[in-house]
Design a protein around this motif. Structure first.
Motif, mmCIF file in Angstrom:
data_model
loop_
_atom_site.group_PDB
_atom_site.id
_atom_site.type_symbol
_atom_site.label_atom_id
_atom_site.label_comp_id
_atom_site.label_asym_id
_atom_site.label_seq_id
_atom_site.Cartn_x
_atom_site.Cartn_y
_atom_site.Cartn_z
ATOM 1 N N UNK A 1 0.981 -1.300 0.079
ATOM 2 C CA UNK A 1 -0.068 0.190 0.054
ATOM 3 C C UNK A 1 0.891 1.270 -0.104
ATOM 4 N N UNK A 2 0.363 2.268 -0.772
ATOM 5 C CA UNK A 2 1.209 3.489 -0.818
ATOM 6 C C UNK A 2 0.310 4.589 -0.600
ATOM 7 N N UNK A 3 0.457 5.645 0.270
ATOM 8 C CA UNK A 3 -0.320 6.522 0.625
ATOM 9 C C UNK A 3 0.525 7.845 0.602
ATOM 10 N N UNK A 4 -0.056 8.832 -0.109
ATOM 11 C CA UNK A 4 0.509 10.242 -0.236
ATOM 12 C C UNK A 4 -0.201 11.412 0.581
ATOM 13 N N UNK A 5 0.526 11.978 1.153
ATOM 14 C CA UNK A 5 -0.254 12.955 2.093
ATOM 15 C C UNK A 5 0.433 14.219 1.530
#
Length: 179
Positions: A1-5
């Motif tokens: 999983x990759x999350x960008x904030x």
């Protein structure tokens, strides 16, 4: 999983009448909480509850409370907006004699000029300052107050779902047509 904030890079703008106040794109949580705690502690020391300003009876205490709120808000603004938001004018007969950033300095100057009084350069009704405060707390405080809730605050809602092991009544009574 990759999350960008994403981080905000453009200033937040609050329009107040014909003026625009520019707030910092991002404020570090610890700096915001420190400023908020300083504001709260200063007001408690003066016997003022920011949650209930209606009980403040001393006009001088209330003025200093609103000044402390402005100082807190200015800490979240870009320098030009902060300077304007905090500027105090000493006014006599409708004419500004001198401008200050510090309330005590402005008051001392006004005391030396009979009939002069200290006034915010950006005059706002209290409700507008409170609305700016609420907006700033929501922007930088994650949508809620960064400190513990006061006794007058609403209690947390119960978590959803059932608390027991009985079957759901809605499931038992639901009629599905066609079956």
């Amino acid at each position: 999983m990759r999350k960008t904030i994403a981080l905000n890079t453009e200033p937040h703008i609050i329009e107040v009448g014909p003026h625009e106040l520019e707030l910092q794109p991002e404020v570090y949580g610890d700096e915001f909480v420190d400023a908020y705690v300083e504001l709260s502690e200063a007001q408690k020391a003066k016997g003022v509850d920011l949650e209930n300003l209606d009980e403040a009876t001393d006009p001088q205490v209330l003025r200093r409370t609103m000044r402390a709120v402005r100082v807190f808000l200015a800490r979240q603004m870009l320098p030009k907006s902060a300077e304007f938001f905090l500027r105090l004018d000493v006014v006599q007969d409708g004419k500004a004699l001198k401008s200050f950033q510090d309330l005590d300095e402005a008051q001392a100057f006004a005391d030396g000029h009979p009939g002069a009084r200290v006034r915010d350069a950006l005059r706002l009704p209290t409700r507008a300052v409170v609305e700016i405060l609420e907006t700033v707390v929501e922007l930088y405080g994650g949508g809620g107050r960064p400190t513990t809730p006061s006794s007058g605050s609403a209690r947390r809602s119960r978590p959803g779902g059932t608390s027991g092991t009985a079957p759901s009544l809605s499931r038992a009574s639901t009629h599905i047509s066609g079956r």
